[in-house]
Design an enzyme around this catalytic site. Structure first.
Site, PDB file in Angstrom:
ATOM      1  N   ALA A   1      -1.734 -16.754 -11.569  1.00 15.38           N
ATOM      2  CA  ALA A   1      -0.391 -16.952 -12.140  1.00 15.38           C
ATOM      3  C   ALA A   1      -0.286 -18.318 -12.809  1.00 15.38           C
ATOM      4  O   ALA A   1       0.215 -18.429 -13.943  1.00 15.38           O
ATOM      5  CB  ALA A   1       0.662 -16.809 -11.046  1.00 15.38           C
TER       6      ALA A   1
ATOM      7  N   LYS B   1     -11.188  -0.198 -17.647  1.00 16.52           N
ATOM      8  CA  LYS B   1     -10.470   0.676 -16.709  1.00 16.52           C
ATOM      9  C   LYS B   1      -9.628   1.675 -17.501  1.00 16.52           C
ATOM     10  O   LYS B   1      -8.799   1.270 -18.317  1.00 16.52           O
ATOM     11  CB  LYS B   1      -9.581  -0.194 -15.805  1.00 16.52           C
ATOM     12  CG  LYS B   1      -8.683   0.600 -14.866  1.00 16.52           C
ATOM     13  CD  LYS B   1      -7.824  -0.318 -14.010  1.00 16.52           C
ATOM     14  CE  LYS B   1      -6.783   0.477 -13.253  1.00 16.52           C
ATOM     15  NZ  LYS B   1      -5.787  -0.371 -12.574  1.00 16.52           N
TER      16      LYS B   1
HETATM   17  P1  FAD Z   1      -2.659 -17.841  -5.475  1.00 24.28           P
HETATM   18  O1  FAD Z   1      -3.900 -17.246  -6.011  1.00 24.28           O
HETATM   19  O2  FAD Z   1      -2.460 -17.825  -3.999  1.00 24.28           O
HETATM   20  O3  FAD Z   1      -2.604 -19.337  -5.981  1.00 24.28           O
HETATM   21  C1  FAD Z   1      -1.772 -20.295  -5.391  1.00 24.28           C
HETATM   22  C2  FAD Z   1      -2.101 -21.658  -5.957  1.00 24.28           C
HETATM   23  O4  FAD Z   1      -1.164 -22.601  -5.473  1.00 24.28           O
HETATM   24  C3  FAD Z   1      -3.477 -22.164  -5.564  1.00 24.28           C
HETATM   25  O5  FAD Z   1      -4.098 -22.810  -6.657  1.00 24.28           O
HETATM   26  C4  FAD Z   1      -3.172 -23.191  -4.477  1.00 24.28           C
HETATM   27  O6  FAD Z   1      -4.158 -24.177  -4.387  1.00 24.28           O
HETATM   28  C5  FAD Z   1      -1.851 -23.742  -5.013  1.00 24.28           C
HETATM   29  N1  FAD Z   1      -1.048 -24.412  -3.992  1.00 24.28           N
HETATM   30  C6  FAD Z   1      -0.356 -23.842  -2.973  1.00 24.28           C
HETATM   31  N2  FAD Z   1       0.247 -24.785  -2.217  1.00 24.28           N
HETATM   32  C7  FAD Z   1      -0.066 -25.975  -2.785  1.00 24.28           C
HETATM   33  C8  FAD Z   1       0.236 -27.328  -2.459  1.00 24.28           C
HETATM   34  N3  FAD Z   1       0.943 -27.662  -1.394  1.00 24.28           N
HETATM   35  N4  FAD Z   1      -0.272 -28.288  -3.249  1.00 24.28           N
HETATM   36  C9  FAD Z   1      -1.015 -27.990  -4.345  1.00 24.28           C
HETATM   37  N5  FAD Z   1      -1.337 -26.732  -4.689  1.00 24.28           N
HETATM   38  C10 FAD Z   1      -0.867 -25.742  -3.911  1.00 24.28           C
HETATM   39  N6  FAD Z   1      -2.785  -8.029  -8.709  1.00 24.28           N
HETATM   40  C11 FAD Z   1      -3.160  -7.219  -9.708  1.00 24.28           C
HETATM   41  O7  FAD Z   1      -2.591  -7.289 -10.801  1.00 24.28           O
HETATM   42  N7  FAD Z   1      -4.160  -6.306  -9.523  1.00 24.28           N
HETATM   43  C12 FAD Z   1      -4.768  -6.137  -8.333  1.00 24.28           C
HETATM   44  O8  FAD Z   1      -5.676  -5.329  -8.229  1.00 24.28           O
HETATM   45  C13 FAD Z   1      -4.330  -6.928  -7.252  1.00 24.28           C
HETATM   46  N8  FAD Z   1      -4.867  -6.779  -6.016  1.00 24.28           N
HETATM   47  C14 FAD Z   1      -4.377  -7.522  -4.977  1.00 24.28           C
HETATM   48  C15 FAD Z   1      -4.820  -7.279  -3.687  1.00 24.28           C
HETATM   49  C16 FAD Z   1      -4.289  -7.996  -2.616  1.00 24.28           C
HETATM   50  C17 FAD Z   1      -4.722  -7.705  -1.234  1.00 24.28           C
HETATM   51  C18 FAD Z   1      -3.337  -9.025  -2.860  1.00 24.28           C
HETATM   52  C19 FAD Z   1      -2.778  -9.846  -1.738  1.00 24.28           C
HETATM   53  C20 FAD Z   1      -2.912  -9.284  -4.144  1.00 24.28           C
HETATM   54  C21 FAD Z   1      -3.405  -8.511  -5.203  1.00 24.28           C
HETATM   55  N9  FAD Z   1      -2.940  -8.715  -6.487  1.00 24.28           N
HETATM   56  C22 FAD Z   1      -3.335  -7.903  -7.499  1.00 24.28           C
HETATM   57  C23 FAD Z   1      -2.026  -9.807  -6.773  1.00 24.28           C
HETATM   58  C24 FAD Z   1      -2.792 -10.955  -7.394  1.00 24.28           C
HETATM   59  O9  FAD Z   1      -3.798 -11.381  -6.517  1.00 24.28           O
HETATM   60  C25 FAD Z   1      -1.852 -12.099  -7.654  1.00 24.28           C
HETATM   61  O10 FAD Z   1      -0.756 -11.637  -8.383  1.00 24.28           O
HETATM   62  C26 FAD Z   1      -2.529 -13.131  -8.496  1.00 24.28           C
HETATM   63  O11 FAD Z   1      -3.754 -13.472  -7.977  1.00 24.28           O
HETATM   64  C27 FAD Z   1      -1.661 -14.344  -8.592  1.00 24.28           C
HETATM   65  O12 FAD Z   1      -1.753 -15.112  -7.445  1.00 24.28           O
HETATM   66  P2  FAD Z   1      -1.025 -16.500  -7.497  1.00 24.28           P
HETATM   67  O13 FAD Z   1      -1.604 -17.300  -8.602  1.00 24.28           O
HETATM   68  O14 FAD Z   1       0.427 -16.234  -7.526  1.00 24.28           O
HETATM   69  O15 FAD Z   1      -1.334 -17.160  -6.082  1.00 24.28           O
END
Ligand code: FAD
Length: 507
Positions: free
Chosen positions: A17, A80
């Site tokens: 994200a 896909k």
């Molecule tokens: P994260 O990857 O968790 O990133 C969080 C970031 O915040 C990290 O860089 C971390 O270091 C940072 N951070 C947090 N706290 C702090 C702090 N205090 N200080 C500094 N940095 C901090 N989506 C799909 O579209 N297709 C799929 O097939 C799919 N499969 C999934 C399967 C599972 C089991 C899960 C749980 C999710 C799946 N998703 C899927 C969702 C997808 O993984 C997420 O939407 C996507 O990876 C985005 O994650 P994110 O960036 O929001 O969070």
């Protein structure tokens, strides 16, 4: 209203994200007038899953002007065409939810014509009228314009390595002057009067100020929830799975151009083929299966040697009640999670980015911008929610307590109404703004065995000879497109193989 002109934008989090937001904003806003900073913590890391997408990601790539073959190569991606659902309706059942439509819409959706065909004794296999389904059965893939520029496009998405995707977008963003700060945020400062966030302090004492903050900090929702207490709408009464155990395994030969979703005792297992390995996971509900048992089951059901230790991820399906609160906008897992059944999370990140661009404040943030963003995002979540619940609710399985629970659970009125309308007249009541269109509802509901009783009356106006002729042409056309495609793995090898794929192939 939030006072102050927006110039410094701070993105918290460097998962999928965070880097999607950084890439898109650096491309659209540029960094001459705006400063863009992304903070991520190697110590905390990312969720590390999220490998399957839907076709809307092509629009995102086009907006960034990314070369698609380069993107595929650098993320170890495969193509896909849809999702194969095994054992969902009943043990042994097998259906495909393809991207793209069935047949050719005439005056009404083609599926009404198919209903006439089927009710008159035609085959129950509606996949024959969809080239993506047929290509998936044959393990084939090609971008159609490369075969025949005049052929109708075949819709597709990607499976990719999520960590490589974040790295790819990081390189893209840093080349556009996005500043990356490594470190753990340990303190958040708010304006004592407005409550808006003014700065973030890292563990090393460094302070980063901002006017607008994009919270991509994952499930914890560092700013949107831990600081601003925006509230969470819990949907687990309808989407009960709350755990996933994930593990990559060695690739087996023949990369399938589809995700496989196999219903298991207390949830379902994904199989996502990449160029160099296969991603696997068991999504389940811990009220029906323990984490240890789910892990054992997953490890026994891999089709290659595991490449890492299995990892359990806990979640609650639902979304933040306010996704834009004060001067913080949540994206990705910080904004909510609807479980990965139809691979919609990355799409919802994209949706949030596009809405932010749409309502981007010229000067101060107004209540109407916040309100419009929140309304649109809640609608986007809501619309996906009903489609996901339908997969569980329409099962005929009662062979385990989990499936019996799903079959008999209460569902939202909106979905109940839709299921009844579909069962009666093949009307799934899709609004133009909804993500999943009639073809998707038809593929899943009919695939689950919920066959409509009747169809649109206008279909019967077509004379029998013409009707048969048209159905035959549509079926032949779909088969022709699928048959013209090469083998999926051969296509990747020829056009966009990564160095790791070449290495695995020659090992
Ligand atoms: P994260 O990857 O968790 O990133 C969080 C970031 O915040 C990290 O860089 C971390 O270091 C940072 N951070 C947090 N706290 C702090 C702090 N205090 N200080 C500094 N940095 C901090 N989506 C799909 O579209 N297709 C799929 O097939 C799919 N499969 C999934 C399967 C599972 C089991 C899960 C749980 C999710 C799946 N998703 C899927 C969702 C997808 O993984 C997420 O939407 C996507 O990876 C985005 O994650 P994110 O960036 O929001 O969070």
């Amino acid at each position: 209203m939030t006072a102050g002109i927006i110039r410094n934008i701070v993105i918290v989090g460097g998962g999928t994200a965070g880097w999607m937001a950084a890439a898109a904003l650096s491309k659209v806003l540029g960094t001459q007038k705006y400063s863009l900073t992304l903070i991520e913590s190697d110590e905390i890391g990312t969720v590390g899953v999220g490998e399957a997408t839907i076709p809307t990601i092509q629009e995102f790539n086009r907006m960034l002007e990314i070369d698609e073959n380069l993107f595929v190569k650098e993320t170890n991606a495969s193509f896909k065409l849809g999702i194969r659902f095994l054992n969902w309706s009943a043990p042994g059942s097998d259906y495909f939810h393809p991207f793209g439509v069935f047949g050719v819409d005439m005056n009404v959706n083609f599926t009404h014509y198919w209903m006439r065909y089927h009710l008159a004794g035609g085959s129950a296999d509606f996949g024959q009228f969809n080239p993506q389904t047929l290509a998936a059965r044959l393990n084939r893939f090609s971008r159609m314009h490369e075969i025949n520029p005049r052929a109708p496009a075949v819709n597709y998405a990607f499976h990719f390595d999520a960590s490589l995707y974040a790295k790819f977008l990081r390189r893209y963003s840093e080349a556009r002057d996005v500043i990356r700060r490594e470190g753990k945020i340990t303190h958040v400062t708010q304006d004592p009067n407005s409550g808006d966030i003014t700065s973030l302090t890292l563990e090393n004492g460094q302070t980063i100020t901002g006017d607008l903050f994009i919270d991509c900090s994952g499930f914890r929702g560092l700013l949107i929830e831990q600081t601003l207490k925006s509230g969470y709408e819990d949907w687990s009464r309808w989407l009960p799975c709350n755990r996933a155990v994930a593990v990559p395994c060695d690739k087996v030969s023949g990369i399938t151009p589809f995700t496989t979703s196999t219903a298991r005792e207390a949830g379902w297992q994904w199989r996502i083929p990449l160029q160099h390995r296969t991603g696997n996971g068991y999504v389940f509900c811990d009220s029906f299966l323990s984490e240890d048992t789910a892990t054992d089951h997953l490890m026994q059901r891999l089709d290659g040697q595991p490449q890492a230790d299995p990892r359990v991820i806990r979640f609650v399906t639902g979304h933040r009640k306010k996704q834009w609160n004060h001067n913080v906008i949540a994206m990705g897992l910080a904004s909510g999670f609807l479980e990965p059944l139809e691979s919609t999370s990355i799409h919802l990140v994209q949706e949030a980015i596009m809405k932010l661009i749409k309502y981007f404040p010229r000067d101060n943030i107004t209540d109407s911008q916040r309100g419009s963003f929140n309304r649109d995002m809640l609608f986007a979540y809501d619309d996906v929610k009903d489609f996901l619940i339908a997969h569980y609710k329409t099962t005929t399985r009662e062979d385990t307590p989990f499936w019996a629970h799903c079959r008999h659970m209460d569902i939202p009125d909106s979905l109940q109404f839709r299921l009844e309308s579909f069962a009666q007249h093949n009307q799934s009541l899709v609004q133009p703004t909804e993500l999943f269109k009639e073809a998707s509802w038809f593929a899943v509901l009919a695939g689950q065995g919920l066959m409509p009783k009747s169809y649109h009356p206008v279909v019967d106006l077509m004379p029998e000879d013409e009707f048969r002729w048209r159905m035959d042409r549509v079926r032949e056309g779909s088969a022709g497109l699928a048959n013209a495609m090469p083998d999926h793995e051969a296509y990747i090898t020829r056009t966009c193989a990564s160095p790791q794929m070449v290495q695995v192939q020659s090992a």
